[in-house]
Write a protein that holds these residues in place. Structure first.
Motif, PDB file in Angstrom:
ATOM      1  N   GLN A   1      27.343  -0.260  -2.963  1.00 35.23           N
ATOM      2  CA  GLN A   1      27.100   1.100  -2.463  1.00 35.23           C
ATOM      3  C   GLN A   1      26.866   2.069  -3.602  1.00 35.23           C
ATOM      4  N   THR A   2      27.712   2.023  -4.636  1.00 30.65           N
ATOM      5  CA  THR A   2      27.569   2.982  -5.736  1.00 30.65           C
ATOM      6  C   THR A   2      26.267   2.737  -6.487  1.00 30.65           C
ATOM      7  N   ALA A   3      25.888   1.468  -6.638  1.00 30.23           N
ATOM      8  CA  ALA A   3      24.627   1.164  -7.322  1.00 30.23           C
ATOM      9  C   ALA A   3      23.459   1.746  -6.538  1.00 30.23           C
ATOM     10  N   GLU A   4      23.530   1.592  -5.204  1.00 33.27           N
ATOM     11  CA  GLU A   4      22.461   2.130  -4.356  1.00 33.27           C
ATOM     12  C   GLU A   4      22.335   3.636  -4.519  1.00 33.27           C
ATOM     13  N   LYS A   5      23.488   4.303  -4.538  1.00 37.14           N
ATOM     14  CA  LYS A   5      23.472   5.762  -4.655  1.00 37.14           C
ATOM     15  C   LYS A   5      22.781   6.192  -5.939  1.00 37.14           C
TER      16      LYS A   5
ATOM     17  N   ASN B   1      20.596   4.549  -7.710  1.00 34.48           N
ATOM     18  CA  ASN B   1      19.154   4.283  -7.636  1.00 34.48           C
ATOM     19  C   ASN B   1      18.422   5.314  -6.805  1.00 34.48           C
ATOM     20  N   SER B   2      19.004   5.675  -5.667  1.00 36.03           N
ATOM     21  CA  SER B   2      18.288   6.600  -4.795  1.00 36.03           C
ATOM     22  C   SER B   2      18.127   7.960  -5.464  1.00 36.03           C
ATOM     23  N   LYS B   3      19.135   8.356  -6.243  1.00 34.49           N
ATOM     24  CA  LYS B   3      19.006   9.641  -6.942  1.00 34.49           C
ATOM     25  C   LYS B   3      17.833   9.605  -7.911  1.00 34.49           C
ATOM     26  N   ASN B   4      17.710   8.513  -8.684  1.00 32.66           N
ATOM     27  CA  ASN B   4      16.620   8.439  -9.655  1.00 32.66           C
ATOM     28  C   ASN B   4      15.260   8.456  -8.967  1.00 32.66           C
ATOM     29  N   PHE B   5      15.182   7.777  -7.832  1.00 33.67           N
ATOM     30  CA  PHE B   5      13.914   7.694  -7.126  1.00 33.67           C
ATOM     31  C   PHE B   5      13.448   9.069  -6.701  1.00 33.67           C
ATOM     32  N   ASP B   6      14.377   9.892  -6.220  1.00 30.05           N
ATOM     33  CA  ASP B   6      13.982  11.194  -5.703  1.00 30.05           C
ATOM     34  C   ASP B   6      13.849  12.243  -6.792  1.00 30.05           C
ATOM     35  N   PHE B   7      14.107  11.871  -8.031  1.00 29.56           N
ATOM     36  CA  PHE B   7      14.117  12.874  -9.089  1.00 29.56           C
ATOM     37  C   PHE B   7      12.769  13.577  -9.202  1.00 29.56           C
ATOM     38  N   ALA B   8      11.678  12.770  -9.262  1.00 23.87           N
ATOM     39  CA  ALA B   8      10.344  13.370  -9.404  1.00 23.87           C
ATOM     40  C   ALA B   8      10.036  14.260  -8.214  1.00 23.87           C
ATOM     41  N   LYS B   9      10.420  13.770  -7.030  1.00 28.74           N
ATOM     42  CA  LYS B   9      10.159  14.557  -5.822  1.00 28.74           C
ATOM     43  C   LYS B   9      10.887  15.884  -5.880  1.00 28.74           C
ATOM     44  N   ARG B  10      12.152  15.806  -6.347  1.00 29.52           N
ATOM     45  CA  ARG B  10      12.933  17.038  -6.390  1.00 29.52           C
ATOM     46  C   ARG B  10      12.330  18.037  -7.355  1.00 29.52           C
ATOM     47  N   LEU B  11      11.830  17.555  -8.499  1.00 31.15           N
ATOM     48  CA  LEU B  11      11.200  18.449  -9.463  1.00 31.15           C
ATOM     49  C   LEU B  11      10.014  19.151  -8.838  1.00 31.15           C
ATOM     50  N   GLU B  12       9.188  18.379  -8.113  1.00 28.95           N
ATOM     51  CA  GLU B  12       8.019  18.978  -7.464  1.00 28.95           C
ATOM     52  C   GLU B  12       8.426  20.046  -6.482  1.00 28.95           C
ATOM     53  N   ALA B  13       9.445  19.712  -5.689  1.00 30.16           N
ATOM     54  CA  ALA B  13       9.901  20.686  -4.687  1.00 30.16           C
ATOM     55  C   ALA B  13      10.373  21.973  -5.357  1.00 30.16           C
TER      56      ALA B  13
END
Lengths: 236, 190
Positions: free
Chosen positions: A150-154, A156-168
């Protein structure tokens, strides 16, 4: 003394006498049984301890953790109308506080409510014993492995959304800038308008009709005097 | 009973806390891991003698008395440092002296930071500092620790291996010494 009778007499409370008779008989039978048990205990030298849990079935399941939140802070800082049910009128919360519907008990305090929920009486109603199942080494290993996943998944998901969050975030900033620009433009236009009105001698919030009147007045003045009029200078 | 390792006053205080009644009821060694992961700090009592969640979980462990293998599993879960700290604390309270030295000394490799909750707020310590306190101090987190026989005694009687400091790297020791010798003699010392 004049008799002042109300127009329609209030209906007096009626109750079913046979029903309450039966209830009274039940109570008498219960006390008689208790007296017998007390006598027996006295003869055998034991102490008689009447318990509220005597009539409940024996517990079968082992002690389990509560899955849903108790909601102790649910009604914090809220003003509510308290539902009252007088004693003997059936089940329901008897005033403000925490109500346990399984045992039909109202407790005034979160600590005493928790004490009740953890008590043997409540657990008997739930059908649980007071012994918790011991967990084995395999259980613990599996649990730790699943938590690690679970912690590993969390992460990973944060890193994946990083670029998206910057754009937003960039989009939001651009929008805010545009809004601020528009505001500034509008304010400047209003200020110029007010200035202009001030020179003619009108107030800042003058409507169309007043502007027309003023325009006619000015034309008249021009005709007479040869100049536009007073009320010059900046808006005060 | 191992629950009596925590003195009466603090034990009574723990039984009265909301955390104990709400979250530490009906858990076993497995569900305790969930609670331990949510821990934010270690510590003893805070203002007005309220015990921390760390202490409540320690008392729960003392109540449950899980097997030794389960505790070693807790220690192996390196990512969850507060779970590890809890396991180390329990080990210090319940294991035999020899086992304490053998299990706690390798934990000194861990230099991560730990938050300590005490009267008046929080402070910072490190994991290896915490282990050192467990091995040398009498009272950690407001609990009096049981007596730990001295290392030298155990080395003589039970054959405990001598203390291996993690700071010294054995294969570099010789080269370091010779370098030092060269430097010393070049300075003119004999």
């Amino acid at each position: 003394m004049t008799e002042s009778k109300p127009a329609a007499p209030k209906a007096r409370p009626q109750w079913d006498k046979s029903e309450w008779d039966a209830k009274a008989k039940q109570k008498d039978a219960h006390y008689a049984e208790q007296a017998k048990a007390r006598d027996e205990a006295l003869q055998q030298g034991r102490k008689f301890k009447p318990s509220a849990m005597d009539n409940l079935p024996e517990a079968t399941e082992s002690l389990k953790q509560r899955t849903d939140d108790l909601g102790l802070e649910k009604n914090l800082n809220k003003t509510m109308i308290v539902t009252t049910t007088a004693a003997g009128n059936g089940k329901g919360p008897r005033g403000p506080g925490f109500y346990c519907d399984l045992c039909d008990r109202t407790l005034k305090d979160s600590l005493s409510y928790l004490d009740h929920v953890n008590s043997r009486y409540h657990l008997r109603h739930l059908g649980q014993t007071t012994q918790v199942t011991r967990s084995t080494l395999l259980d613990v290993r599996r649990k730790i492995a699943s938590l690690r996943a679970q912690t590993a998944e969390k992460v990973n998901s944060k890193n994946f959304d990083f670029a998206k969050r910057l754009e937003a975030i960039r989009e939001n900033e651009a929008q805010e800038k545009a809004i601020r620009k528009e505001d500034r433009k509008r304010k400047r236009a209003e200020r110029r308008d007010a200035e202009g009105l001030g020179r003619i001698g009108l107030e800042a919030g003058a409507g169309a009709k007043e502007r027309e009147d003023k325009a006619r007045e000015m034309q008249g003045l021009e005709g007479m005097l040869g100049f536009s009029g007073f009320g010059g200078g900046k808006k005060r | 009973s191992p629950q009596y390792l925590i003195e009466k006053v603090i034990r009574a205080r723990i039984y009265e806390t909301l955390y104990w009644k709400e979250s530490c009821f009906a858990i076993n060694a497995e569900s305790l891991i969930d609670r331990a992961i949510e821990l934010q700090a270690i510590g003893g009592v805070t203002d007005r003698q309220t015990p921390t969640a760390f202490m409540c979980l320690t008392l729960k462990l003392l109540q449950l008395q899980p097997d030794k293998e389960i505790l070693l599993e807790y220690l192996l879960a390196e990512e969850f440092k507060y779970l590890r700290a809890l396991a180390a604390f329990y080990i210090r309270l319940t294991f035999r002296s020899l086992e304490i030295y053998e299990t706690l000394e390798p934990l000194m490799k861990d230099y991560r930071k730990l938050r300590v909750r005490h009267v008046g707020g929080y402070s910072l310590t490190h994991f290896d500092e915490f282990i050192d306190e467990l091995l040398t101090q009498d009272r950690v987190c407001d609990i009096i620790l049981p007596r730990l026989t001295q290392r030298s005694v155990l080395e003589e009687t039970e054959g405990l291996a001598p203390r291996k400091s993690l700071l010294v790297r054995p294969y570099r020791l010789h080269s370091a010494l010779t370098l030092f010798q060269k430097h010393w003699f070049s300075q003119g010392h004999i």
